[in-house]
Design a protein around this motif. Structure first.
Motif: not given
Lengths: 425, 224
Positions: B134-151
């Protein structure tokens, strides 16, 4: 001492010598005026004496005086006391400035004494001296003016010679003197000698430049050839670590990467040291903003503060090299946080680079700019050391009229370096 | 990794380096065609357009800059140049041609892979996100979010997480993590512990289940 140029000096000498020589002439002339005046007085008195002789027989002294009266004449008529004889000679009495002649008139029975002032001879001398000196002074001034013009025209080639010398000093090459045939022979010889000296100097300068360029190219080629196997070694070991599951093997390969990277850095420093001096000849303006943008990509953890819309009077490539060196040191010795701050001081700028590492002890802050100095930190043993990087960075900063120092940290408590440079308009 | 199937044209005349770059790229899931001659690279551009070109500048045939210019301007392919010369003049020349990035020899594979991902992400080719519990790592923007909340992670924490997740299932030693995240100048294994503990804390606070395990005496492991 007052500055004067060649034409003025020569004209001044001509002025002084004209004046001196002329004055001697005039003084001589004024002395020779005395006999001329005496002869004049003598002829006046003698002609009066002749007139007196002509009226011998007149007995009335009044009539005699009247007949002889002339301006400036003193006439005395005295009775002949005894058998008198007159010499008929004019007497100049040196003390009284008066010339006299005595005439005996036997038929009238009187002695006539005629006298005339001799002061004129003195006045005439002074008049010649005064007027002559005045004319002489005017003449000498005129000679001086003409002389200045003439000498200036003759000395014209000297101006081309000094203009060329200045151009050469400022870096112009290839120009030669070409004096026209009217120029003085010795000046043309000087020009020819100067031309051959320039030929010889430029030839040796060119050969020195060719040599240093050859060495520079050789260094660049060697660096390229050395970096290729180093890059290969690093890639092999790096991939090895990524695939290995044995920590012992990973440590060994890490050491290999480290050693190869250290060699690669020395190669970089070496090419920088050999290749840099030529670039300082023509300092270009460095746009700080553009450089920081490029560095931002290479050092993503660095935080930039302060104005970046400045133009710095330093070669852009060299400024980049200095900042890259400071930032990569900060990356290596710090634990992540890097700060680059820019402060504008009107005509100069101070760029500070600071890390959060162990810092540099105050007693080591000058020593680290020496070549290949290594410091032992308590926290981490720094392999590779400062190498050549800081020494070269300081050299580049100083070549551009700036400075580079290690100072007390302001913000992060680690090492802080400050680069000072001039701003360009 | 998941079905990227992105094609990369690699032009590198040094056999060892070319082989190692190819290896690292393939391991990351890319299809790599490795050539050593500029003329061959030019031919391939016309035949079969790749998603990304990685060109060494000094190669036989036509030099890498010229082929790179063609790749960029004619075919619109993103280009990363590799060179041994690291002089600013070279960099400017490369970037003037519209190069997307520029990497100087020697470099680390982690750095090249990071740049490859960034360039592909910028050009819209790489849309892959990494998903772990459920932890999504966006390789393009280098962002990380879990259930839609950015960490909110630091750059180091992000790299640490990425290295573990990309090698999920594998036990990574402190030496491995230190070299790949901090580079080879870092010595202090405590760096790994300190940053890992702060990463775990942030993930915990966001409600992410325990995805990083400590294998005592061995290292760390992201769950499969």
């Amino acid at each position: 001492m007052r500055q004067s140029n060649l034409s003025e000096r020569i004209a001044n000498r001509a002025f002084v010598s004209t004046l001196g020589f002329g004055f001697v002439l005039i003084a001589g002339l004024s002395f020779s005026m005395a006999p001329v005046a005496d002869a004049f007085v003598t002829s006046q008195l003698e002609s009066a004496a002749e007139r007196a002789t002509a009226i011998d027989g007149t007995t009335d002294p009044e009539q005699i005086i009247e007949a002889l009266t002339a301006p400036g004449f003193g006439i005395a008529v005295t009775p002949l006391e005894e058998e008198a004889d007159s010499s008929g000679q004019v007497n100049f009495d040196g003390n009284s400035d008066v010339a006299t002649i005595e005439v005996v008139l036997p038929k009238s029975g009187v002695l006539v004494t005629l006298s005339q002032s001799n002061e004129l001879s003195g006045y005439l001398g002074w008049a010649v001296l005064g007027v002559g000196s005045g004319i002489l002074a005017i003449l000498a001034l005129a000679v001086r003016l003409v002389q200045i013009k003439l000498v200036r025209r003759e000395a014209e080639p000297l101006n081309s010679i000094s203009a060329l010398a200045q151009e050469v000093a400022q870096g112009t090459r290839g120009d030669r003197l070409n004096l026209n045939s009217k120029a003085a022979e010795d000046l043309r010889q000087t020009a020819t000698a100067l031309n051959s000296m320039l030929d010889a100097l430029e030839a040796s300068e060119n050969s020195a430049l060719r040599n240093s360029k050859r060495i520079e190219e050789l260094a660049q080629d060697v660096a390229h050839e050395l970096k290729t196997p180093l890059a290969n070694l690093i890639a092999l070991a790096d991939n090895g670590i990524r695939q290995s599951d044995s920590e012992e093997e990973q440590i060994r390969l890490s050491n290999l990467v480290r050693e190869a990277s250290r060699a690669a850095r020395i190669v970089d420093d070496l090419t920088l040291a050999i290749g840099s001096p030529a670039a300082t000849q023509q300092p270009t303006k460095a746009e700080l903003g553009e450089l920081l943008e490029e560095l931002g990509g290479e050092f993503p953890t660095a935080v930039f503060t302060g104005s970046n819309r400045l133009k710095i009077a330093m070669d852009a490539g060299q400024l980049l090299q200095i900042l890259r060196n400071l930032l990569s040191n900060a990356t290596r010795y710090g634990s992540g946080a890097i700060r680059l701050d820019v402060s504008d001081h009107g005509d100069s700028v101070v760029i500070g680079v600071e890390d959060d590492g162990p810092g540099v002890a105050p007693e080591d802050r000058e020593r680290i700019f020496e070549r290949f100095v290594r410091l032992d930190y308590a926290r981490a043993r720094i392999e590779g050391g400062a190498g050549l990087g800081l020494a070269i960075s300081r050299q580049l900063a100083e070549q551009a009229g700036g400075s580079l120092h290690c100072v007390n940290p302001h913000h992060l408590g680690g090492a802080r370096f400050e680069l000072k440079a001039s701003l360009s308009e | 990794m998941e079905s990227k199937e992105l094609r990369i044209l690699l032009l590198e005349d040094e056999p060892t380096l070319g082989q190692e770059i190819g290896h690292a790229l393939r391991k990351d899931g890319y299809l790599v065609q490795h050539l050593v001659n500029g003329l061959d690279a030019q031919r391939v551009l016309f035949d079969d357009t790749p998603d990304l070109a990685i060109f060494d500048i000094m190669v036989p045939g036509i030099d890498g800059l010229a082929v790179g210019k063609q790749a960029k301007q004619t075919f619109g392919i993103p280009v990363i140049f590799i060179t041994a010369r690291n002089s600013p003049a070279d960099r400017v020349r490369g970037l003037d041609l519209g190069a997307d990035d520029y990497i100087a020899k020697p470099f680390l594979m982690a750095e090249l892979l990071l740049r490859v991902r960034n360039v592909l992400g910028r050009n819209g080719a790489e849309s892959t996100n990494l998903d772990i519990a459920g932890l999504v790592i966006d390789l393009g923007s280098q962002n990380c979010n879990f259930n839609g909340t950015e960490i909110d992670l630091t750059a180091t924490e992000y790299k640490l997480l990425l290295e573990l997740v990309e090698n999920r299932g594998r036990v990574l030693t402190k030496t491995h993590l230190l070299s790949q995240v901090w580079g080879y100048d870092a010595f202090d294994p405590n760096l790994v512990e300190v940053h890992l503990s702060s990463l775990r804390k942030k993930l915990n606070q966001a409600g992410v289940p325990e995805i990083i395990r400590t294998r005592r005496g061995l290292g760390y492991q992201a769950v499969k």
